[in-house]
Design an enzyme around this catalytic site. Structure first.
Site, PDB file in Angstrom:
ATOM      1  N   CYS A  30      -0.050   3.896   2.625  1.00  6.39           N
ATOM      2  CA  CYS A  30       0.432   3.397   3.986  1.00  6.39           C
ATOM      3  C   CYS A  30       1.917   3.868   4.250  1.00  6.39           C
ATOM      4  O   CYS A  30       2.330   4.024   5.212  1.00  6.39           O
ATOM      5  CB  CYS A  30       0.260   1.892   4.041  1.00  6.39           C
ATOM      6  SG  CYS A  30      -1.456   1.366   3.743  1.00  6.39           S
TER       7      CYS A  30
ATOM      8  N   CYS B 246       0.928  -1.273   0.088  1.00  6.96           N
ATOM      9  CA  CYS B 246      -0.065  -0.071   0.064  1.00  6.96           C
ATOM     10  C   CYS B 246       0.851   1.143  -0.042  1.00  6.96           C
ATOM     11  O   CYS B 246       1.538   1.659   0.994  1.00  6.96           O
ATOM     12  CB  CYS B 246      -0.875   0.115   1.159  1.00  6.96           C
ATOM     13  SG  CYS B 246      -1.705   1.555   1.551  1.00  6.96           S
TER      14      CYS B 246
END
Length: 111
Positions: free
Chosen positions: A37, A34
């Site tokens: 993230c 991600c």
């Protein structure tokens, strides 16, 4: 003395580390693939360091720990859930900057 950093937590550790904890715990649901993230990680680390002794900060890989992510309805990552005395009190979907994390914490500590 080690500095306060986000601690990795698993499905099996979640109850003991977060649900039984007194005070505020912040859990970042993320995954290694991600991008947002990874972009948020430095802000989360700075937040944890700045609030040492006031909050516990955890990271949970939602791919490796699907039970907890499913239990709390995590459908998109990053998702940050604030817990107070083991109860979820605020959920944010999407990357958060340090000031947004701090603002949420300050609001919860005032209650």
């Amino acid at each position: 003395m080690p500095e306060n950093k986000p601690k990795n937590v698993t499905d099996d550790q979640f109850e003991q580390e977060v649900l039984r904890a007194e005070g505020i715990s912040v859990v970042d649901f993320w995954a290694p693939w991600c991008g947002p993230c990874h972009q948020m990680a430095p802000a989360l680390e700075a937040f944890a360091k700045a609030n040492e002794g006031r909050v516990k900060v955890f990271k949970m890989d939602s791919d490796d720990n699907p039970r907890t992510a499913e239990k709390y309805g995590v459908r998109s990552i990053p998702t940050v859930i604030f817990f107070k005395d083991g109860e979820p009190v605020d959920t944010n979907v999407g990357a958060m900057i340090h000031s947004a994390l701090q603002s949420k914490l300050d609001g919860l500590l005032e209650k």
